[in-house]
Scaffold this active site. Structure first.
Site, PDB file in Angstrom:
ATOM      1  N   SER A 123      -3.095  -7.682   2.816  1.00 54.78           N
ATOM      2  CA  SER A 123      -3.445  -7.434   4.283  1.00 54.78           C
ATOM      3  C   SER A 123      -3.556  -9.129   4.612  1.00 54.78           C
ATOM      4  CB  SER A 123      -4.126  -6.718   4.128  1.00 54.78           C
ATOM      5  OG  SER A 123      -3.886  -5.568   3.892  1.00 54.78           O
TER       6      SER A 123
ATOM      7  N   ARG B  58      -1.675  -5.861  -8.370  1.00 56.83           N
ATOM      8  CA  ARG B  58      -0.125  -6.422  -8.383  1.00 56.83           C
ATOM      9  C   ARG B  58      -0.861  -6.830  -9.670  1.00 56.83           C
ATOM     10  NH1 ARG B  58      -3.171  -7.610  -2.404  1.00 56.83           N
ATOM     11  NH2 ARG B  58      -4.509  -6.852  -3.739  1.00 56.83           N
TER      12      ARG B  58
ATOM     13  N   LYS C  37     -15.925  -7.151   5.691  1.00 53.28           N
ATOM     14  CA  LYS C  37     -17.042  -8.118   7.423  1.00 53.28           C
ATOM     15  C   LYS C  37     -16.301  -8.387   8.264  1.00 53.28           C
ATOM     16  CE  LYS C  37     -17.799  -8.354   2.309  1.00 53.28           C
ATOM     17  NZ  LYS C  37     -16.252  -8.802   2.318  1.00 53.28           N
TER      18      LYS C  37
ATOM     19  N   HIS D 132       0.749  -1.596   0.244  1.00 55.23           N
ATOM     20  CA  HIS D 132       0.055  -0.125   0.126  1.00 55.23           C
ATOM     21  C   HIS D 132       1.050   1.386   0.404  1.00 55.23           C
ATOM     22  CE1 HIS D 132      -3.111  -2.743   2.098  1.00 55.23           C
ATOM     23  NE2 HIS D 132      -3.057  -2.656   0.778  1.00 55.23           N
TER      24      HIS D 132
HETATM   25  P1  ADP Z   1     -10.003  -3.569  -0.379  1.00 58.68           P
HETATM   26  O1  ADP Z   1     -10.584  -4.156   0.283  1.00 58.68           O
HETATM   27  O2  ADP Z   1     -10.306  -1.995  -1.731  1.00 58.68           O
HETATM   28  O3  ADP Z   1      -9.415  -4.413  -1.709  1.00 58.68           O
HETATM   29  P2  ADP Z   1      -7.205  -2.989   0.668  1.00 58.68           P
HETATM   30  O4  ADP Z   1      -6.764  -2.972   1.468  1.00 58.68           O
HETATM   31  O5  ADP Z   1      -6.947  -4.285   0.103  1.00 58.68           O
HETATM   32  O6  ADP Z   1      -8.676  -3.111   0.026  1.00 58.68           O
HETATM   33  O7  ADP Z   1      -6.200  -3.073  -1.014  1.00 58.68           O
HETATM   34  C1  ADP Z   1      -6.980  -1.257  -1.594  1.00 58.68           C
HETATM   35  C2  ADP Z   1      -5.587  -1.149  -2.210  1.00 58.68           C
HETATM   36  O8  ADP Z   1      -4.231  -1.000  -2.118  1.00 58.68           O
HETATM   37  C3  ADP Z   1      -6.335  -2.558  -3.590  1.00 58.68           C
HETATM   38  O9  ADP Z   1      -6.523  -1.597  -5.131  1.00 58.68           O
HETATM   39  C4  ADP Z   1      -5.695  -3.271  -4.099  1.00 58.68           C
HETATM   40  O10 ADP Z   1      -5.529  -3.559  -5.213  1.00 58.68           O
HETATM   41  C5  ADP Z   1      -4.075  -2.304  -3.502  1.00 58.68           C
HETATM   42  N1  ADP Z   1      -2.759  -3.180  -3.124  1.00 58.68           N
HETATM   43  C6  ADP Z   1      -3.076  -3.597  -1.709  1.00 58.68           C
HETATM   44  N2  ADP Z   1      -2.232  -4.688  -1.592  1.00 58.68           N
HETATM   45  C7  ADP Z   1      -0.868  -4.167  -2.733  1.00 58.68           C
HETATM   46  C8  ADP Z   1       0.238  -4.371  -2.732  1.00 58.68           C
HETATM   47  N3  ADP Z   1       1.139  -5.066  -2.660  1.00 58.68           N
HETATM   48  N4  ADP Z   1       1.304  -3.731  -4.126  1.00 58.68           N
HETATM   49  C9  ADP Z   1       0.047  -3.456  -4.902  1.00 58.68           C
HETATM   50  N5  ADP Z   1      -1.445  -2.729  -4.534  1.00 58.68           N
HETATM   51  C10 ADP Z   1      -1.528  -3.257  -3.696  1.00 58.68           C
END
Ligand code: ADP
Length: 170
Positions: A134, A96, A47, A23
């Site tokens: 995450s 990703r 959720k 992120h």
């Molecule tokens: P959501 O529940 O909306 O998917 P996340 O917090 O999991 O929220 O992810 C937010 C954004 O960050 C999404 O666009 C996701 O694709 C991106 N993202 C998550 N992990 C990575 C990573 N390792 N590298 C790049 N982008 C990521």
């Protein structure tokens, strides 16, 4: 000249449960394109979160406390309404691998349908973060796996706290 100077702001929405270096990579890349990035935690997102929204906000604020141009916030309801209310120009999302594509594509098109003035911008993460999510971080931490170097230090500490509490049964 003056007209070209308008500040461009992007909203980077997500669950951030918890924030990872993947992120952060997207935020730093975003700052090369935008004057400001608002990292926005969705209150009505996942959720079964591990961390409360307040805990997630606290970890994000600590992570970006020394990064000018970054604001941490949360939002409820429709993302496009939040983006418009904040006067932002774009939604920032990270990509990703192919696995992200279908869901991201669908969401971007839906958001465009809801508000045609807001563009979604996808940035590709650095190769070293391509496998990080995450959920994989939480899974590793839950079984005592080391997450240092994959998440900000504050997240490492909070994960350890969370799982040492739950494993001691109190
Ligand atoms: P959501 O529940 O909306 O998917 P996340 O917090 O999991 O929220 O992810 C937010 C954004 O960050 C999404 O666009 C996701 O694709 C991106 N993202 C998550 N992990 C990575 C990573 N390792 N590298 C790049 N982008 C990521």
């Amino acid at each position: 000249m003056g007209a070209l100077k308008k500040k461009k702001i992007a909203v980077y929405p997500g669950s951030f449960d918890p924030v990872t270096n993947g992120h952060c990579d997207i935020v730093w890349r975003g700052l090369r394109l935008f004057d400001g990035v608002i990292v926005a935690v969705a209150r009505n997102g996942s959720k079964n979160p591990l961390f409360t929204v307040e805990e997630r906000l606290e970890m994000l604020r600590e992570t970006f406390k020394d990064t000018p141009g970054v604001e941490v916030d949360s939002f409820d309801g429709l993302l496009v309404n939040y983006v418009a209310n904040r006067g932002a120009d774009a939604i920032l999302r990270g990509l990703r691998a192919v696995s992200d594509f279908e869901y991201e594509f669908q969401m971007a098109l839906m958001n465009r349908k809801l508000n045609k003035n807001i563009q979604t911008v996808f940035l590709m993460t650095g190769l070293r973060w391509i496998f990080i999510s995450s959920s994989i971080i939480k899974e590793a931490a839950q079984f005592g796996g080391q997450t240092r170097g994959m998440v900000p230090d504050i997240v490492c500490e909070k994960l350890q706290e969370k799982f040492s509490k739950s494993s001691s049964g109190v």
